[in-house]
Design an enzyme around this catalytic site. Sequence first.
Site, PDB file in Angstrom:
ATOM      1  CD1 TRP A  80      38.076  47.866  48.091  1.00 44.57           C
ATOM      2  CD2 TRP A  80      37.185  45.866  47.575  1.00 44.57           C
ATOM      3  NE1 TRP A  80      38.329  46.993  49.128  1.00 44.57           N
ATOM      4  CE2 TRP A  80      37.798  45.760  48.837  1.00 44.57           C
ATOM      5  CE3 TRP A  80      36.551  44.735  47.050  1.00 44.57           C
ATOM      6  CZ2 TRP A  80      37.810  44.581  49.573  1.00 44.57           C
ATOM      7  CZ3 TRP A  80      36.550  43.568  47.796  1.00 44.57           C
ATOM      8  CH2 TRP A  80      37.167  43.490  49.036  1.00 44.57           C
ATOM      9  CE1 TYR A 136      35.177  50.052  48.971  1.00 45.96           C
ATOM     10  CE2 TYR A 136      34.712  50.682  46.720  1.00 45.96           C
ATOM     11  CZ  TYR A 136      34.354  50.017  47.879  1.00 45.96           C
ATOM     12  OH  TYR A 136      33.172  49.308  47.927  1.00 45.96           O
ATOM     13  CB  SER A 177      31.955  39.837  46.434  1.00 44.39           C
ATOM     14  OG  SER A 177      33.004  40.605  46.982  1.00 44.39           O
ATOM     15  N   GLY A 220      34.371  37.477  45.092  1.00 44.22           N
ATOM     16  CA  GLY A 220      35.655  38.138  45.317  1.00 44.22           C
ATOM     17  C   GLY A 220      36.812  37.372  44.695  1.00 44.22           C
ATOM     18  N   GLY A 263      34.365  43.363  39.923  1.00 45.80           N
ATOM     19  CA  GLY A 263      35.571  43.777  40.642  1.00 45.80           C
ATOM     20  C   GLY A 263      36.859  43.639  39.865  1.00 45.80           C
ATOM     21  NE  ARG A 289      40.536  37.251  34.487  1.00 45.07           N
ATOM     22  CZ  ARG A 289      41.350  36.884  35.458  1.00 45.07           C
ATOM     23  NH1 ARG A 289      41.447  37.609  36.555  1.00 45.07           N
ATOM     24  NH2 ARG A 289      42.064  35.777  35.342  1.00 45.07           N
TER      25      ARG A 289
HETATM   26  N1  NAP Z   1      29.311  47.660  49.663  1.00 49.49           N
HETATM   27  C1  NAP Z   1      30.243  46.897  50.167  1.00 49.49           C
HETATM   28  O1  NAP Z   1      30.331  46.657  51.377  1.00 49.49           O
HETATM   29  C2  NAP Z   1      31.240  46.297  49.239  1.00 49.49           C
HETATM   30  C3  NAP Z   1      32.124  45.299  49.685  1.00 49.49           C
HETATM   31  C4  NAP Z   1      33.033  44.763  48.755  1.00 49.49           C
HETATM   32  C5  NAP Z   1      33.035  45.205  47.439  1.00 49.49           C
HETATM   33  N2  NAP Z   1      32.165  46.188  47.050  1.00 49.49           N
HETATM   34  C6  NAP Z   1      32.111  46.665  45.646  1.00 49.49           C
HETATM   35  O2  NAP Z   1      31.955  45.531  44.807  1.00 49.49           O
HETATM   36  C7  NAP Z   1      32.962  45.531  43.813  1.00 49.49           C
HETATM   37  C8  NAP Z   1      33.238  44.130  43.390  1.00 49.49           C
HETATM   38  O3  NAP Z   1      33.715  43.324  44.467  1.00 49.49           O
HETATM   39  P1  NAP Z   1      34.806  42.216  44.196  1.00 49.49           P
HETATM   40  O4  NAP Z   1      36.032  42.852  43.658  1.00 49.49           O
HETATM   41  O5  NAP Z   1      34.942  41.373  45.407  1.00 49.49           O
HETATM   42  O6  NAP Z   1      34.074  41.427  42.989  1.00 49.49           O
HETATM   43  P2  NAP Z   1      34.285  40.085  42.214  1.00 49.49           P
HETATM   44  O7  NAP Z   1      34.011  40.423  40.783  1.00 49.49           O
HETATM   45  O8  NAP Z   1      33.494  39.018  42.884  1.00 49.49           O
HETATM   46  O9  NAP Z   1      35.820  39.701  42.391  1.00 49.49           O
HETATM   47  C9  NAP Z   1      36.818  40.311  41.648  1.00 49.49           C
HETATM   48  C10 NAP Z   1      38.120  39.569  41.889  1.00 49.49           C
HETATM   49  O10 NAP Z   1      38.063  38.307  41.212  1.00 49.49           O
HETATM   50  C11 NAP Z   1      39.243  38.174  40.450  1.00 49.49           C
HETATM   51  N3  NAP Z   1      39.047  37.298  39.283  1.00 49.49           N
HETATM   52  C12 NAP Z   1      39.726  36.152  39.048  1.00 49.49           C
HETATM   53  N4  NAP Z   1      39.331  35.576  37.912  1.00 49.49           N
HETATM   54  C13 NAP Z   1      38.378  36.350  37.382  1.00 49.49           C
HETATM   55  C14 NAP Z   1      37.580  36.266  36.193  1.00 49.49           C
HETATM   56  N5  NAP Z   1      37.670  35.260  35.338  1.00 49.49           N
HETATM   57  N6  NAP Z   1      36.710  37.245  35.968  1.00 49.49           N
HETATM   58  C15 NAP Z   1      36.594  38.275  36.817  1.00 49.49           C
HETATM   59  N7  NAP Z   1      37.319  38.401  37.980  1.00 49.49           N
HETATM   60  C16 NAP Z   1      38.204  37.448  38.251  1.00 49.49           C
HETATM   61  C17 NAP Z   1      39.601  39.597  40.045  1.00 49.49           C
HETATM   62  O11 NAP Z   1      40.977  39.657  39.722  1.00 49.49           O
HETATM   63  P3  NAP Z   1      41.504  40.471  38.403  1.00 49.49           P
HETATM   64  O12 NAP Z   1      41.430  41.927  38.716  1.00 49.49           O
HETATM   65  O13 NAP Z   1      42.896  39.942  38.300  1.00 49.49           O
HETATM   66  O14 NAP Z   1      40.631  40.063  37.254  1.00 49.49           O
HETATM   67  C18 NAP Z   1      39.305  40.335  41.351  1.00 49.49           C
HETATM   68  O15 NAP Z   1      40.387  40.202  42.260  1.00 49.49           O
HETATM   69  C19 NAP Z   1      34.128  46.296  44.458  1.00 49.49           C
HETATM   70  O16 NAP Z   1      35.016  46.831  43.507  1.00 49.49           O
HETATM   71  C20 NAP Z   1      33.387  47.375  45.198  1.00 49.49           C
HETATM   72  O17 NAP Z   1      33.049  48.416  44.296  1.00 49.49           O
HETATM   73  C21 NAP Z   1      31.267  46.723  47.917  1.00 49.49           C
END
Ligand code: NAP
Length: 306
Positions: A24, A59, A216, A220, A270, A276
């Site tokens: 995403w 996305y 997430s 997120g 994400g 990370r």
């Molecule tokens: N089905 C749906 O409706 C839906 C909705 C939303 C998402 N998704 C899927 O779920 C995936 C994950 O969602 P998400 O991005 O919200 O997941 P997440 O892993 O909860 O959040 C990732 C965010 O946290 C940040 N972050 C800060 N410190 C971190 C650390 N120590 N370790 C890891 N991340 C850290 C990351 O930034 P950095 O990149 O700077 O590390 C990134 O911006 C998406 O890519 C997508 O494929 C699906």
Amino acid sequence: MAADRRIELVPGGPSLSRLVFGAWRLLDGGATRDADAVARLIDISAGLGITSFDHADIYGGYQVEEAFGAGLARWKGRRDSIELISKCGIMLKSPQRPENWLKHYDTGAAHIAASVDRSLKNLGTDYLDLLLIHRPNPLMDADETAAGLERVVQAGKVRAVGVSNFTVPQFDLLASRLPFPVVTNQIEHSVLETSALTDGRLDHAQRLRYAPMIWSPLGGGSLFTGDGQREHKVRAALSVAAAETGAHDVATVAIAWLLRHPARLVPVLGTMKPERLAQLARALDVTLDRQQWFSILEASEGRAVP
Ligand SMILES: NC(=O)c1ccc[n+]([C@@H]2O[C@H](COP(=O)([O-])OP(=O)(O)OC[C@H]3O[C@@H](n4cnc5c(N)ncnc54)[C@H](OP(=O)(O)O)[C@@H]3O)[C@@H](O)[C@H]2O)c1
């Protein structure tokens, strides 16, 4: 006990890596990732055993799949050593879709077919390992959606189908019209969003023996940036468990907390940072005991269990 590196979504069904790369945010914050940079990211992820990549047509304003596909074309690995997941059903207002004057949903057969064809073209592949209906649609005609899904499976364009953000009745309705199993429900769940524990969705997954994908999984990013009392308490509880288990950091423990659940959760990570990803992959070797798990739940809910 370390968690398995791979998981069958349903018994005898398709398998994914236990941790999935979420695409995403690939182009977030104005990131312009050239094909070589994307190829490196794919290579690092696959090298860590994170071989499944989660996409959706929408996305990056309909642009992530194409950017990822350009990287995939440069990547030296084999297509059959990774899994590609995509979604359809959300119609965004976007310069890429001038016909959409309003955000809405379309889960009709024609849209499913067209969206799959576009995802295949953008990703540069001839099949998706998994296609999800992205969100429940109040206008979903279950017969028509099921027929559309059957058609893309029969055509060999999609190997398995699932849903995302569905309630239990919505899942059951669609499943009742399909000749093959709905292999996952991709839902939001984390130490900061625990409603799936009590609203029946994880019980349903155990009952039908499908592995839910978790979006997430770190809230997120709000797990790190959130300034409320809840976030502070959860971070404190995660830090204690990190020290006790020898885990590297709170993020790793937050993923281990998900992996501990018996419904066999599949976190979709994400982060776009290789270091990370590597850190979070270590969650597979962290096992929380029952009281460590409950101490994190207690911090999240602000009270002891009854
Ligand atoms: N089905 C749906 O409706 C839906 C909705 C939303 C998402 N998704 C899927 O779920 C995936 C994950 O969602 P998400 O991005 O919200 O997941 P997440 O892993 O909860 O959040 C990732 C965010 O946290 C940040 N972050 C800060 N410190 C971190 C650390 N120590 N370790 C890891 N991340 C850290 C990351 O930034 P950095 O990149 O700077 O590390 C990134 O911006 C998406 O890519 C997508 O494929 C699906």
